[in-house]
Design a protein around this motif. Sequence first.
Motif, short mmCIF file in Angstrom:
data_model
loop_
_atom_site.label_atom_id
_atom_site.label_comp_id
_atom_site.label_asym_id
_atom_site.label_seq_id
_atom_site.Cartn_x
_atom_site.Cartn_y
_atom_site.Cartn_z
N ASP A 122 0.82 -1.21 0.00
CA ASP A 122 0.00 0.00 0.00
C ASP A 122 0.86 1.26 0.00
O ASP A 122 0.57 2.23 -0.71
CB ASP A 122 -0.94 0.02 1.21
CG ASP A 122 -2.02 -1.05 1.14
OD1 ASP A 122 -2.27 -1.57 0.03
OD2 ASP A 122 -2.61 -1.36 2.20
N ALA A 123 1.93 1.25 0.77
CA ALA A 123 2.83 2.41 0.84
C ALA A 123 3.50 2.65 -0.52
O ALA A 123 3.61 3.81 -0.96
CB ALA A 123 3.88 2.21 1.93
N GLU A 181 0.84 4.09 -2.83
CA GLU A 181 0.55 5.50 -2.49
C GLU A 181 1.66 6.42 -3.00
O GLU A 181 1.39 7.50 -3.52
CB GLU A 181 0.35 5.67 -0.98
CG GLU A 181 -0.93 5.07 -0.45
CD GLU A 181 -2.17 5.73 -1.02
OE1 GLU A 181 -2.18 6.96 -1.23
OE2 GLU A 181 -3.15 5.00 -1.26
N GLU A 182 2.90 5.99 -2.83
CA GLU A 182 4.04 6.76 -3.33
C GLU A 182 3.94 6.92 -4.85
O GLU A 182 4.16 8.00 -5.40
CB GLU A 182 5.34 6.05 -2.96
CG GLU A 182 6.60 6.69 -3.48
CD GLU A 182 7.84 5.85 -3.16
OE1 GLU A 182 8.81 5.94 -3.93
OE2 GLU A 182 7.83 5.10 -2.16
N ILE A 237 1.19 6.71 -6.69
CA ILE A 237 0.04 7.57 -7.00
C ILE A 237 0.44 9.05 -6.90
O ILE A 237 0.05 9.86 -7.75
CB ILE A 237 -1.15 7.25 -6.07
CG1 ILE A 237 -1.74 5.89 -6.45
CG2 ILE A 237 -2.22 8.35 -6.12
CD1 ILE A 237 -2.74 5.34 -5.45
N ALA A 238 1.24 9.40 -5.91
CA ALA A 238 1.70 10.79 -5.77
C ALA A 238 2.53 11.20 -6.98
O ALA A 238 2.40 12.32 -7.49
CB ALA A 238 2.50 10.96 -4.48
N ASP A 256 0.14 11.70 -9.88
CA ASP A 256 -0.60 12.96 -9.72
C ASP A 256 0.27 14.16 -10.12
O ASP A 256 -0.22 15.08 -10.78
CB ASP A 256 -1.09 13.13 -8.28
CG ASP A 256 -2.25 12.20 -7.95
OD1 ASP A 256 -2.88 11.65 -8.89
OD2 ASP A 256 -2.52 12.01 -6.75
#
Length: 135
Positions: free
Chosen positions: A81-82, A85-86, A88-89, A92
């Motif tokens: 998950d981490a 998330e990294e 995804i940033a 973005d």
Amino acid sequence: MKIGEIAKQTGLKVETVRFYEAEGLIDPPLRSGGNYRLYGRSHLDRLSFIKRSRDLGFTLDQVRALLRLSDDPRASCDEVDAIAEEHIAVIDRKLADLNALRSEIVTWGGSCKASSIAECKVMDALTSSRASVTT
């Protein structure tokens, strides 16, 4: 299967398969009597995972971490998950940059009514951008 066949099945180049092997991302394959690399289903699955991850933009270090995590199916999903998330940033930030670039190009193109390159606002903006970057 030989290296050419596994490369074809995964959509990778032969050199890339060798690179992933040298990087330790896949186990060294068995060798035939003629010293050809012989890959099995586990290699195919792992190379397919690597290719898909790289196609989605994960870094080689992130892929390495994801592979390590996949080797222990009982482990917690928190680290996966981490990593996600990294990533995804990063996505973005890239999307924001691309949207800003698109807006700028639309503005250039929409304002350009020139009949020649010498008068083209798009070319002028690109030249101006290049000049401001190099100074």
